[in-house]
Design a protein around this motif. Sequence first.
Motif, PDB file in Angstrom:
ATOM      1  N   CYS A   4       0.872  -1.174   0.000  1.00  0.00           N
ATOM      2  CA  CYS A   4       0.000   0.000   0.000  1.00  0.00           C
ATOM      3  C   CYS A   4       0.907   1.223   0.000  1.00  0.00           C
ATOM      4  CB  CYS A   4      -0.890   0.036   1.237  1.00  0.00           C
ATOM      5  SG  CYS A   4      -2.017  -1.353   1.399  1.00  0.00           S
ATOM      6  N   GLU A   5       0.552   2.195  -0.816  1.00  0.00           N
ATOM      7  CA  GLU A   5       1.334   3.425  -0.910  1.00  0.00           C
ATOM      8  C   GLU A   5       0.420   4.617  -0.670  1.00  0.00           C
ATOM      9  OE1 GLU A   5       3.052   3.328  -4.791  1.00  0.00           O
ATOM     10  OE2 GLU A   5       4.444   1.692  -4.310  1.00  0.00           O
ATOM     11  N   GLY A   6       0.627   5.307   0.440  1.00  0.00           N
ATOM     12  CA  GLY A   6      -0.149   6.498   0.746  1.00  0.00           C
ATOM     13  C   GLY A   6      -1.643   6.245   0.823  1.00  0.00           C
ATOM     14  N   LEU A   7      -2.030   5.105   1.398  1.00  0.00           N
ATOM     15  CA  LEU A   7      -3.437   4.703   1.412  1.00  0.00           C
ATOM     16  C   LEU A   7      -4.211   5.468   2.485  1.00  0.00           C
ATOM     17  CD1 LEU A   7      -5.207   2.540  -0.062  1.00  0.00           C
ATOM     18  CD2 LEU A   7      -4.893   1.117   1.966  1.00  0.00           C
ATOM     19  N   SER A   8      -5.303   6.103   2.068  1.00  0.00           N
ATOM     20  CA  SER A   8      -6.187   6.817   2.992  1.00  0.00           C
ATOM     21  C   SER A   8      -7.589   6.242   2.873  1.00  0.00           C
ATOM     22  CB  SER A   8      -6.214   8.313   2.678  1.00  0.00           C
ATOM     23  OG  SER A   8      -4.936   8.896   2.882  1.00  0.00           O
ATOM     24  N   ILE A   9      -8.241   6.060   4.025  1.00  0.00           N
ATOM     25  CA  ILE A   9      -9.568   5.455   4.072  1.00  0.00           C
ATOM     26  C   ILE A   9     -10.442   6.292   4.995  1.00  0.00           C
ATOM     27  CG2 ILE A   9     -10.883   3.358   4.578  1.00  0.00           C
ATOM     28  CD1 ILE A   9      -8.155   1.838   4.388  1.00  0.00           C
ATOM     29  N   ARG A  10     -11.663   6.573   4.558  1.00  0.00           N
ATOM     30  CA  ARG A  10     -12.624   7.322   5.363  1.00  0.00           C
ATOM     31  C   ARG A  10     -13.841   6.445   5.634  1.00  0.00           C
ATOM     32  NH1 ARG A  10      -8.638   9.884   4.957  1.00  0.00           N
ATOM     33  NH2 ARG A  10      -8.326  12.003   4.160  1.00  0.00           N
ATOM     34  N   GLN A  11     -14.301   6.457   6.876  1.00  0.00           N
ATOM     35  CA  GLN A  11     -15.498   5.709   7.249  1.00  0.00           C
ATOM     36  C   GLN A  11     -16.196   6.481   8.365  1.00  0.00           C
ATOM     37  OE1 GLN A  11     -14.801   1.586   8.219  1.00  0.00           O
ATOM     38  NE2 GLN A  11     -16.802   1.342   9.163  1.00  0.00           N
ATOM     39  N   GLY A  12     -17.124   7.366   7.981  1.00  0.00           N
ATOM     40  CA  GLY A  12     -17.746   8.234   8.971  1.00  0.00           C
ATOM     41  C   GLY A  12     -16.697   9.117   9.627  1.00  0.00           C
ATOM     42  N   THR A  40      -9.044  -4.406  10.175  1.00  0.00           N
ATOM     43  CA  THR A  40      -9.963  -5.020   9.217  1.00  0.00           C
ATOM     44  C   THR A  40     -10.253  -4.076   8.061  1.00  0.00           C
ATOM     45  OG1 THR A  40     -10.993  -6.446  10.879  1.00  0.00           O
ATOM     46  CG2 THR A  40     -12.300  -5.946   8.920  1.00  0.00           C
ATOM     47  N   THR A  41     -10.358  -2.793   8.343  1.00  0.00           N
ATOM     48  CA  THR A  41     -10.610  -1.799   7.295  1.00  0.00           C
ATOM     49  C   THR A  41      -9.490  -1.806   6.260  1.00  0.00           C
ATOM     50  OG1 THR A  41     -11.838  -0.414   8.848  1.00  0.00           O
ATOM     51  CG2 THR A  41     -11.006   0.655   6.869  1.00  0.00           C
ATOM     52  N   VAL A  42      -8.253  -1.913   6.713  1.00  0.00           N
ATOM     53  CA  VAL A  42      -7.115  -1.976   5.789  1.00  0.00           C
ATOM     54  C   VAL A  42      -7.201  -3.232   4.926  1.00  0.00           C
ATOM     55  CG1 VAL A  42      -4.605  -2.210   5.633  1.00  0.00           C
ATOM     56  CG2 VAL A  42      -5.609  -0.587   7.249  1.00  0.00           C
ATOM     57  N   LEU A  43      -7.496  -4.383   5.548  1.00  0.00           N
ATOM     58  CA  LEU A  43      -7.633  -5.621   4.776  1.00  0.00           C
ATOM     59  C   LEU A  43      -8.734  -5.500   3.731  1.00  0.00           C
ATOM     60  CD1 LEU A  43      -7.343  -8.854   6.946  1.00  0.00           C
ATOM     61  CD2 LEU A  43      -5.631  -7.746   5.530  1.00  0.00           C
ATOM     62  N   ARG A  50     -13.616  -2.281   0.186  1.00  0.00           N
ATOM     63  CA  ARG A  50     -13.785  -0.909   0.663  1.00  0.00           C
ATOM     64  C   ARG A  50     -12.945   0.008  -0.227  1.00  0.00           C
ATOM     65  NH1 ARG A  50     -15.838   0.763   5.271  1.00  0.00           N
ATOM     66  NH2 ARG A  50     -15.706  -1.329   6.179  1.00  0.00           N
ATOM     67  N   ARG A  51     -13.540   1.087  -0.703  1.00  0.00           N
ATOM     68  CA  ARG A  51     -12.839   1.976  -1.626  1.00  0.00           C
ATOM     69  C   ARG A  51     -11.987   2.984  -0.856  1.00  0.00           C
ATOM     70  NH1 ARG A  51     -16.353   4.865  -6.161  1.00  0.00           N
ATOM     71  NH2 ARG A  51     -16.523   2.660  -6.730  1.00  0.00           N
ATOM     72  N   PRO A  52     -10.697   3.050  -1.148  1.00  0.00           N
ATOM     73  CA  PRO A  52      -9.862   4.046  -0.470  1.00  0.00           C
ATOM     74  C   PRO A  52     -10.131   5.454  -1.001  1.00  0.00           C
ATOM     75  CG  PRO A  52      -8.568   2.844  -2.085  1.00  0.00           C
ATOM     76  CD  PRO A  52      -9.919   2.187  -2.057  1.00  0.00           C
ATOM     77  N   ALA A  53      -9.886   6.437  -0.150  1.00  0.00           N
ATOM     78  CA  ALA A  53     -10.035   7.832  -0.569  1.00  0.00           C
ATOM     79  C   ALA A  53      -8.841   8.287  -1.390  1.00  0.00           C
ATOM     80  CB  ALA A  53     -10.197   8.724   0.662  1.00  0.00           C
ATOM     81  N   VAL A  64      -3.672  -2.797  -8.264  1.00  0.00           N
ATOM     82  CA  VAL A  64      -5.019  -3.374  -8.280  1.00  0.00           C
ATOM     83  C   VAL A  64      -6.036  -2.440  -7.630  1.00  0.00           C
ATOM     84  CG1 VAL A  64      -4.098  -5.729  -8.241  1.00  0.00           C
ATOM     85  CG2 VAL A  64      -4.677  -4.597  -6.079  1.00  0.00           C
ATOM     86  N   THR A  65      -5.652  -1.195  -7.389  1.00  0.00           N
ATOM     87  CA  THR A  65      -6.477  -0.262  -6.614  1.00  0.00           C
ATOM     88  C   THR A  65      -7.915  -0.196  -7.107  1.00  0.00           C
ATOM     89  OG1 THR A  65      -4.469   1.069  -6.386  1.00  0.00           O
ATOM     90  CG2 THR A  65      -6.538   2.072  -5.653  1.00  0.00           C
ATOM     91  N   HIS A  66      -8.101  -0.214  -8.415  1.00  0.00           N
ATOM     92  CA  HIS A  66      -9.442  -0.030  -8.974  1.00  0.00           C
ATOM     93  C   HIS A  66     -10.020  -1.318  -9.571  1.00  0.00           C
ATOM     94  CE1 HIS A  66      -8.837   4.197  -8.255  1.00  0.00           C
ATOM     95  NE2 HIS A  66      -7.738   4.186  -8.973  1.00  0.00           N
ATOM     96  N   ARG A  67      -9.362  -2.440  -9.332  1.00  0.00           N
ATOM     97  CA  ARG A  67      -9.897  -3.710  -9.825  1.00  0.00           C
ATOM     98  C   ARG A  67     -10.965  -4.239  -8.873  1.00  0.00           C
ATOM     99  NH1 ARG A  67      -4.629  -7.331 -11.645  1.00  0.00           N
ATOM    100  NH2 ARG A  67      -3.642  -5.756 -12.995  1.00  0.00           N
TER     101      ARG A  67
END
Length: 211
Positions: A4-12, A40-43, A50-53, A64-67
């Motif tokens: 993962c490179e610079g992965l950001s995830i938003r959930q509420g 779990t969110t990262v997995l 789950r779509r990263p921001a 594979v980010t968008h696969r």
Amino acid sequence: MIACEGLSIRQGQFRIDGISLNIPMGAYGVLMGATGCGKTTVLEAICGLRRPAAGRILVAGEEVTHRPPGARGLGYVPQDGALFPTMDVRSHLAFAPRVQGWPRSAIAARAADLAGRLGIGHLLDRRVQGLSGGERQRVALGRALAARPAALLMDEPLSALDESARAGMITLLRAIQRDEGVTVLHVTHNPIEAEALADLRLTLADGRISG
């Protein structure tokens, strides 16, 4: 490899900002962290559930980010196993190869081989209902490995097992990972599991990964 490179995830209100990790090809990586820290969110982001921001996800050197999940070359064992209650063990082991269009003979051979190495050959015609926790986890592991994924992701795969079953699964996980040559990312909060299994140990805390 899994990266993962610079992965950001938003959930509420929850957020993970700009994390990076790299599990080398063929290595057994363990991601630790307190309950609720986002493991779990990262997995799920790596799996495509789950779509990263922002950021990139790579498996075996390919982005594979968008696969979609089924096109990422991954096997996944969720925390509850997510087995199909009406299917027998043989059908679980055949599921992914059948979806991918393997020949019947290759599917049968792969299911038999995995069942033997996982110690569930005598259960092939049994439905998963009524199996012990350890047996169910072996079925879930076999299903995830059946189509020979480039990488295997597991979310707390040993958390529901008693001490004896957990010790047996630790030995089995290490052996099967070496035999398959698969890259692993295993999420746990248990330091004993991490010590026994990890080639690479990472920690997620406060939305950041270290290790």
